[in-house]
Design an enzyme around this catalytic site. Structure first.
Site, PDB file in Angstrom:
ATOM      1  N   ASP A  79     -33.156 -34.337 -20.956  1.00 29.94           N
ATOM      2  CA  ASP A  79     -32.330 -33.936 -19.804  1.00 29.94           C
ATOM      3  C   ASP A  79     -31.335 -32.887 -20.269  1.00 29.94           C
ATOM      4  O   ASP A  79     -30.981 -32.839 -21.446  1.00 29.94           O
ATOM      5  CB  ASP A  79     -31.591 -35.136 -19.191  1.00 29.94           C
ATOM      6  CG  ASP A  79     -31.038 -34.783 -17.811  1.00 29.94           C
ATOM      7  OD1 ASP A  79     -31.829 -34.731 -16.865  1.00 29.94           O
ATOM      8  OD2 ASP A  79     -29.836 -34.494 -17.707  1.00 29.94           O
TER       9      ASP A  79
HETATM   10  N1  GTP Z   1     -37.815 -21.734 -19.012  1.00 30.34           N
HETATM   11  C1  GTP Z   1     -36.516 -22.129 -19.093  1.00 30.34           C
HETATM   12  N2  GTP Z   1     -36.147 -23.340 -18.567  1.00 30.34           N
HETATM   13  C2  GTP Z   1     -34.845 -23.688 -18.691  1.00 30.34           C
HETATM   14  C3  GTP Z   1     -33.873 -22.855 -19.307  1.00 30.34           C
HETATM   15  N3  GTP Z   1     -32.677 -23.514 -19.251  1.00 30.34           N
HETATM   16  C4  GTP Z   1     -32.897 -24.700 -18.631  1.00 30.34           C
HETATM   17  N4  GTP Z   1     -34.206 -24.802 -18.305  1.00 30.34           N
HETATM   18  C5  GTP Z   1     -34.874 -25.902 -17.621  1.00 30.34           C
HETATM   19  O1  GTP Z   1     -33.990 -26.442 -16.647  1.00 30.34           O
HETATM   20  C6  GTP Z   1     -34.388 -27.787 -16.412  1.00 30.34           C
HETATM   21  C7  GTP Z   1     -33.153 -28.656 -16.519  1.00 30.34           C
HETATM   22  O2  GTP Z   1     -33.300 -29.694 -15.605  1.00 30.34           O
HETATM   23  P1  GTP Z   1     -33.592 -31.213 -16.061  1.00 30.34           P
HETATM   24  O3  GTP Z   1     -33.103 -32.088 -14.975  1.00 30.34           O
HETATM   25  O4  GTP Z   1     -33.110 -31.433 -17.451  1.00 30.34           O
HETATM   26  O5  GTP Z   1     -35.184 -31.329 -16.160  1.00 30.34           O
HETATM   27  P2  GTP Z   1     -36.259 -31.217 -14.999  1.00 30.34           P
HETATM   28  O6  GTP Z   1     -36.747 -29.806 -14.955  1.00 30.34           O
HETATM   29  O7  GTP Z   1     -35.752 -31.807 -13.739  1.00 30.34           O
HETATM   30  O8  GTP Z   1     -37.472 -32.066 -15.560  1.00 30.34           O
HETATM   31  P3  GTP Z   1     -37.473 -33.601 -15.996  1.00 30.34           P
HETATM   32  O9  GTP Z   1     -37.500 -33.601 -17.500  1.00 30.34           O
HETATM   33  O10 GTP Z   1     -38.750 -34.143 -15.404  1.00 30.34           O
HETATM   34  O11 GTP Z   1     -36.214 -34.238 -15.435  1.00 30.34           O
HETATM   35  C8  GTP Z   1     -35.401 -28.159 -17.478  1.00 30.34           C
HETATM   36  O12 GTP Z   1     -36.716 -28.090 -16.965  1.00 30.34           O
HETATM   37  C9  GTP Z   1     -35.179 -27.077 -18.526  1.00 30.34           C
HETATM   38  O13 GTP Z   1     -36.350 -26.843 -19.306  1.00 30.34           O
HETATM   39  C10 GTP Z   1     -34.302 -21.589 -19.831  1.00 30.34           C
HETATM   40  O14 GTP Z   1     -33.523 -20.781 -20.357  1.00 30.34           O
HETATM   41  N5  GTP Z   1     -35.625 -21.287 -19.718  1.00 30.34           N
END
Ligand code: GTP
Length: 202
Positions: A79
């Site tokens: 997360d």
């Molecule tokens: N490609 C990319 N993704 C990013 C970057 N910064 C943050 N993210 C993405 O932003 C999202 C952060 O949200 P989270 O709630 O942690 O994760 P999520 O996408 O909801 O996915 P889950 O793990 O299923 O909860 C993640 O998917 C990270 O990989 C970046 O610079 N590049």
């Protein structure tokens, strides 16, 4: 070519394409099984305010949830929270919220707290939280608009409305922290743990 030495593939309890790419590019065979938990409810019930503790709790809860349905398997949860001073940001719901968030982030430094946890048979066997400090350029409304026009829907998939390895790079003047932490997965400490467990071939 896989470097994974486990008897079964790792399970990544995440829908995140970035996290899936990071593991795949590291030669680790895995299955992606998103954790169907209510993250906001978990956060509210815990009454936590620190971004690192919130990210750590959600990573653990996602890993434990999916591990409970996959006995004997190593399950990774992750997360990421974004903190601008005391204010926490979630993924923007659309263009308007992304523009609002970028107006607040522009000209300031914010912290990305990325947590990872590994669960197996109801226990957390590894956990880590890493932080990156991101200093965004001053941005005019027209620069924000031009960025949002170019970046499109992708801005709703990241907490900061940017993908650093893509068009998001244009938003920054300084970055302190490791690339993987920024993308949402503290990969180096995770690989160190998997290596200690003799689950990696290199
Ligand atoms: N490609 C990319 N993704 C990013 C970057 N910064 C943050 N993210 C993405 O932003 C999202 C952060 O949200 P989270 O709630 O942690 O994760 P999520 O996408 O909801 O996915 P889950 O793990 O299923 O909860 C993640 O998917 C990270 O990989 C970046 O610079 N590049």
């Amino acid at each position: 070519m896989t470097v994974w030495r486990g008897n079964h593939p790792l399970i990544l309890a995440s829908q995140s394409r970035a996290r899936q790419m990071l593991l795949g590019d590291a030669g680790i065979s895995f299955e992606a099984v998103p954790a169907d938990i209510d993250e906001r409810a978990v956060q509210k019930n815990a009454g936590l305010t620190s971004p690192g503790e919130i990210a750590g709790l959600l990573a653990r809860e996602k890993a434990l949830f999916v591990a409970s349905k996959n006995p004997g398997r190593h399950v990774i949860g992750a997360d990421q929270t974004l903190a601008l001073g005391e204010r926490l940001f979630s993924k923007p719901s659309g263009r308007a919220q992304a523009a609002e968030q970028l107006r607040l982030l522009a000209g300031n430094s914010h912290a990305l707290h990325s947590a990872v946890a590994v669960a197996r048979d109801g226990k957390i066997v590894f956990a880590d939280v890493s932080i990156a400090k991101m200093t965004m350029r001053h941005l005019s409304d027209s620069e924000i608009s031009a960025y949002l026009d170019a970046a499109g829907e992708a801005v709703t998939t990241s907490v900061g409305a940017y993908q650093l390895e893509g068009l998001g790079v244009h938003l920054f003047e300084r970055i302190e922290g490791d690339h993987f932490t920024i993308l949402g997965l503290p990969l180096l400490p995770l690989l160190e743990f998997l290596r200690r467990e003799r689950l990696l071939g290199i």
